[in-house]
Design an enzyme around this catalytic site. Sequence first.
Site, PDB file in Angstrom:
ATOM      1  N   GLU A  90       1.230  -1.293   0.164  1.00 14.43           N
ATOM      2  CA  GLU A  90      -0.382  -0.259  -0.457  1.00 14.43           C
ATOM      3  C   GLU A  90       1.088   1.212  -0.007  1.00 14.43           C
ATOM      4  OE1 GLU A  90      -2.898   0.302   2.916  1.00 14.43           O
ATOM      5  OE2 GLU A  90      -2.793   2.321   3.498  1.00 14.43           O
ATOM      6  N   GLU A 123      -1.258  11.503   3.934  1.00 17.25           N
ATOM      7  CA  GLU A 123      -2.422  11.620   4.835  1.00 17.25           C
ATOM      8  C   GLU A 123      -2.279  12.797   5.498  1.00 17.25           C
ATOM      9  OE1 GLU A 123      -3.361   6.514   6.089  1.00 17.25           O
ATOM     10  OE2 GLU A 123      -1.348   6.885   6.043  1.00 17.25           O
TER      11      GLU A 123
END
Length: 397
Positions: A277, A282
């Site tokens: 991933e 974020e």
Amino acid sequence: MKMNFLPLLLLAAMACKKNGSSGGGNTPAPQLSIDDASRAEGSAPGTLALRVSLDKAASGTVTVQYRTQDGSALATDDYTAVSGGSVSFAAGETEKQIQINVNGDDAREGDESFQVILSNASGASIYRGTATVTLTNDDTRVPFTNSGYDAPTSYTGYTLAWSDEFNSNALNTTWWTNQNGDGCPNLCGWGNNELEYYTDRPENLFFQDGKMLIEARPEAYGGRGYTSSKILTSGKKNFQYGRIDIRAKLPRGKGIWPALWLLPQNNVFGGWPRSGEIDLMELVGHEPGKVYGTLHYGPGPNSTQISRSFSLPGGATFNDEFHVFSLEWKQDQIKWLVDGAVYSTVNKVDVGTANWPFNEQFFLIFNLAVGGNWPGDPDPATRFPQWLIVDYIRVYQ
């Protein structure tokens, strides 16, 4: 001996009269109440009236003080604070009004509220001393400008392979798919104990001024307490290597979690996290000036991570204006950038003997989560709605 009870009876009658338990004695003081109120916020300054009443008329003057207290509506932003207001009732009056100034605007907001509190009554007692004032949203435009960093439109050695400038009024379903729901039954809360339910409704995903907006809202929907949106390019647009630029303005507030990230299209090495991933960006809303870039990999069941962060200087936040979040992705190497500056580089050798799954095809995901293991739940200071505003995504190869 014969007793004379008459003096005792007279004394008892006098005591009852003195204590107000027979006709003509003292009566309870009037009681004050303040009623809740609501109005549309409007686009210009205005006033709102609250009713203050006595349950019965008083024989003399009644006075009471009042003040305002912030809730989700804030003084100076949404209304004018009052700290020492007072109301006076003349003898015989039973109703008065308090006027509060409301600051109107044309910004799309959630319904907001504040309180008006009575205190220090004279000539009456307070029965209901707190009123809730609700300002209902009647606007449709999200307040933002185009200020902030903008990326170059070309790079030496690269050619623009694909972009979405989000200039239409609808999501391009040739490239994007909505992933709706809450992950149940297999992955409730999307594996992170998140609180939102993703939808494709225009309340949660819409377009304004050449931007795509994902809106997180507090509302009961699908068994969850919040709604938002999540879009992805799985099966439609997959990428292997190149430079990815995403210009975005990020939300803020505890429990708010925007993410721009990539997952493997084919899971060549098995299920998560074995096939990897890539978190391009974020942010957790209680750290509004810091973003993270992360790789997830490893044999599982939990992931091994390499995560690094970038913080804006001088107390600035990513909610203040637009920034460009980038990934430079080559075979055996990934770099993370903010506004054109590299802040993290990870090479294949950095994972040691672990498998490096990042030389395969990956697809893109944009989402705005509410709550979860990492950001925690929203608290009373978290204002809604919150928006992830994306100007464009460009992929160079």
